[in-house]
Design a protein around this motif. Structure first.
Motif, PDB file in Angstrom:
ATOM      1  N   GLU A 116       0.825  -1.202   0.000  1.00 56.74           N
ATOM      2  CA  GLU A 116       0.000   0.000   0.000  1.00 56.74           C
ATOM      3  C   GLU A 116       0.867   1.264   0.000  1.00 56.74           C
ATOM      4  N   SER A 117       2.054   1.176   0.604  1.00 55.92           N
ATOM      5  CA  SER A 117       2.950   2.333   0.656  1.00 55.92           C
ATOM      6  C   SER A 117       3.749   2.515  -0.632  1.00 55.92           C
ATOM      7  N   GLY A 118       3.546   1.610  -1.608  1.00 55.71           N
ATOM      8  CA  GLY A 118       4.181   1.757  -2.909  1.00 55.71           C
ATOM      9  C   GLY A 118       5.496   1.022  -3.086  1.00 55.71           C
ATOM     10  N   HIS A 119       5.907   0.255  -2.100  1.00 52.72           N
ATOM     11  CA  HIS A 119       7.141  -0.516  -2.218  1.00 52.72           C
ATOM     12  C   HIS A 119       6.857  -1.848  -2.899  1.00 52.72           C
ATOM     13  N   SER A 120       7.819  -2.297  -3.714  1.00 56.02           N
ATOM     14  CA  SER A 120       7.627  -3.529  -4.477  1.00 56.02           C
ATOM     15  C   SER A 120       8.691  -4.553  -4.150  1.00 56.02           C
ATOM     16  N   MET A 121       8.312  -5.820  -4.312  1.00 52.49           N
ATOM     17  CA  MET A 121       9.237  -6.919  -4.068  1.00 52.49           C
ATOM     18  C   MET A 121       8.919  -8.040  -5.054  1.00 52.49           C
ATOM     19  N   LEU A 122       9.952  -8.503  -5.725  1.00 48.67           N
ATOM     20  CA  LEU A 122       9.808  -9.613  -6.648  1.00 48.67           C
ATOM     21  C   LEU A 122       9.841 -10.920  -5.865  1.00 48.67           C
ATOM     22  N   MET A 123       8.949 -11.836  -6.198  1.00 46.10           N
ATOM     23  CA  MET A 123       8.906 -13.153  -5.562  1.00 46.10           C
ATOM     24  C   MET A 123       8.967 -14.234  -6.630  1.00 46.10           C
ATOM     25  N   ASP A 124       9.631 -15.334  -6.295  1.00 47.05           N
ATOM     26  CA  ASP A 124       9.797 -16.454  -7.211  1.00 47.05           C
ATOM     27  C   ASP A 124       9.165 -17.691  -6.584  1.00 47.05           C
ATOM     28  N   ALA A 125       8.108 -18.196  -7.207  1.00 49.77           N
ATOM     29  CA  ALA A 125       7.433 -19.387  -6.688  1.00 49.77           C
ATOM     30  C   ALA A 125       8.215 -20.661  -6.976  1.00 49.77           C
ATOM     31  N   ASN A 126       9.279 -20.578  -7.752  1.00 47.47           N
ATOM     32  CA  ASN A 126      10.091 -21.740  -8.121  1.00 47.47           C
ATOM     33  C   ASN A 126      11.232 -21.927  -7.120  1.00 47.47           C
ATOM     34  N   GLY A 127      10.894 -22.033  -5.852  1.00 49.17           N
ATOM     35  CA  GLY A 127      11.890 -22.317  -4.832  1.00 49.17           C
ATOM     36  C   GLY A 127      12.897 -21.220  -4.609  1.00 49.17           C
ATOM     37  N   GLY A 128      12.608 -20.018  -5.025  1.00 43.72           N
ATOM     38  CA  GLY A 128      13.509 -18.909  -4.787  1.00 43.72           C
ATOM     39  C   GLY A 128      14.723 -18.886  -5.683  1.00 43.72           C
ATOM     40  N   ASN A 129      14.628 -19.456  -6.868  1.00 44.02           N
ATOM     41  CA  ASN A 129      15.782 -19.482  -7.771  1.00 44.02           C
ATOM     42  C   ASN A 129      16.180 -18.099  -8.267  1.00 44.02           C
ATOM     43  N   ASN A 130      15.202 -17.229  -8.516  1.00 41.33           N
ATOM     44  CA  ASN A 130      15.496 -15.917  -9.091  1.00 41.33           C
ATOM     45  C   ASN A 130      15.149 -14.746  -8.176  1.00 41.33           C
ATOM     46  N   ALA A 131      14.434 -15.007  -7.122  1.00 38.97           N
ATOM     47  CA  ALA A 131      14.045 -13.974  -6.158  1.00 38.97           C
ATOM     48  C   ALA A 131      13.610 -14.689  -4.882  1.00 38.97           C
ATOM     49  N   VAL A 132      13.258 -13.933  -3.886  1.00 37.74           N
ATOM     50  CA  VAL A 132      12.784 -14.500  -2.624  1.00 37.74           C
ATOM     51  C   VAL A 132      11.496 -15.283  -2.873  1.00 37.74           C
ATOM     52  N   SER A 133      11.402 -16.478  -2.301  1.00 35.97           N
ATOM     53  CA  SER A 133      10.162 -17.240  -2.414  1.00 35.97           C
ATOM     54  C   SER A 133       9.156 -16.723  -1.385  1.00 35.97           C
ATOM     55  N   PRO A 134       7.863 -16.971  -1.581  1.00 39.68           N
ATOM     56  CA  PRO A 134       6.877 -16.522  -0.603  1.00 39.68           C
ATOM     57  C   PRO A 134       7.158 -17.046   0.819  1.00 39.68           C
ATOM     58  N   LEU A 135       7.606 -18.293   0.953  1.00 34.16           N
ATOM     59  CA  LEU A 135       7.894 -18.813   2.288  1.00 34.16           C
ATOM     60  C   LEU A 135       9.167 -18.215   2.879  1.00 34.16           C
TER      61      LEU A 135
END
Length: 134
Positions: free
Chosen positions: A18-37
């Motif tokens: 809501e504050s406008g900050h973004s974060m990339l997430m990778d559902a493939n086990g965190g290979n390319n970005a932080v995974s949701p878990l």
């Protein structure tokens, strides 16, 4: 509080707060970005660290650094939920009182950290600490 998560291709998702900050997430086990878990662990560590530092500063402890090492254990079955999470706080400073650190870590875990309090219903969260003289 609101947020948005948008699929950006393959197994990549962009979360925007809501504050406008973004974060990339990778559902493939965190290979390319932080995974949701992984993000859950980071959120727990961040929330707890904010509390611990704030409490120690209010107690006039001369801290120079606070690092929390987080170890999450997941169950073997799907969905692979966390069963246990351990937080190990490393507090660096001068003449830091063990009593004050123990109190700060305990207050964060039991009273102030919203993330920990939400996870407590289904995850065994433990914590300990060490003090390193600066």
């Amino acid at each position: 509080m609101q947020a948005k998560v948008q699929w950006v291709g393959e197994e990549m998702f962009m979360g925007t707060s809501e504050s406008g900050h973004s974060m990339l997430m990778d559902a493939n086990g965190g290979n390319n970005a932080v995974s949701p878990l992984e993000n859950i662990l980071l959120s727990l560590g961040g929330c707890s660290s904010v509390d611990v530092v704030s409490i120690l500063e209010k107690a006039r402890q001369n801290i120079k650094d606070c690092v929390v090492e987080i170890d999450g254990t997941r169950v073997d079955t799907v969905p692979k939920l966390f069963s246990d999470i351990h937080l190990h706080f490393v507090i660096t400073g001068t003449d830091v009182s063990e009593k004050h650190v123990a109190r700060a870590v305990s207050l964060s875990a039991d009273k102030y950290c919203s993330v920990a309090l939400m996870l407590n219903a289904s995850v065994n969260i433990t914590h300990d600490f060490e003090i390193v003289e600066a």
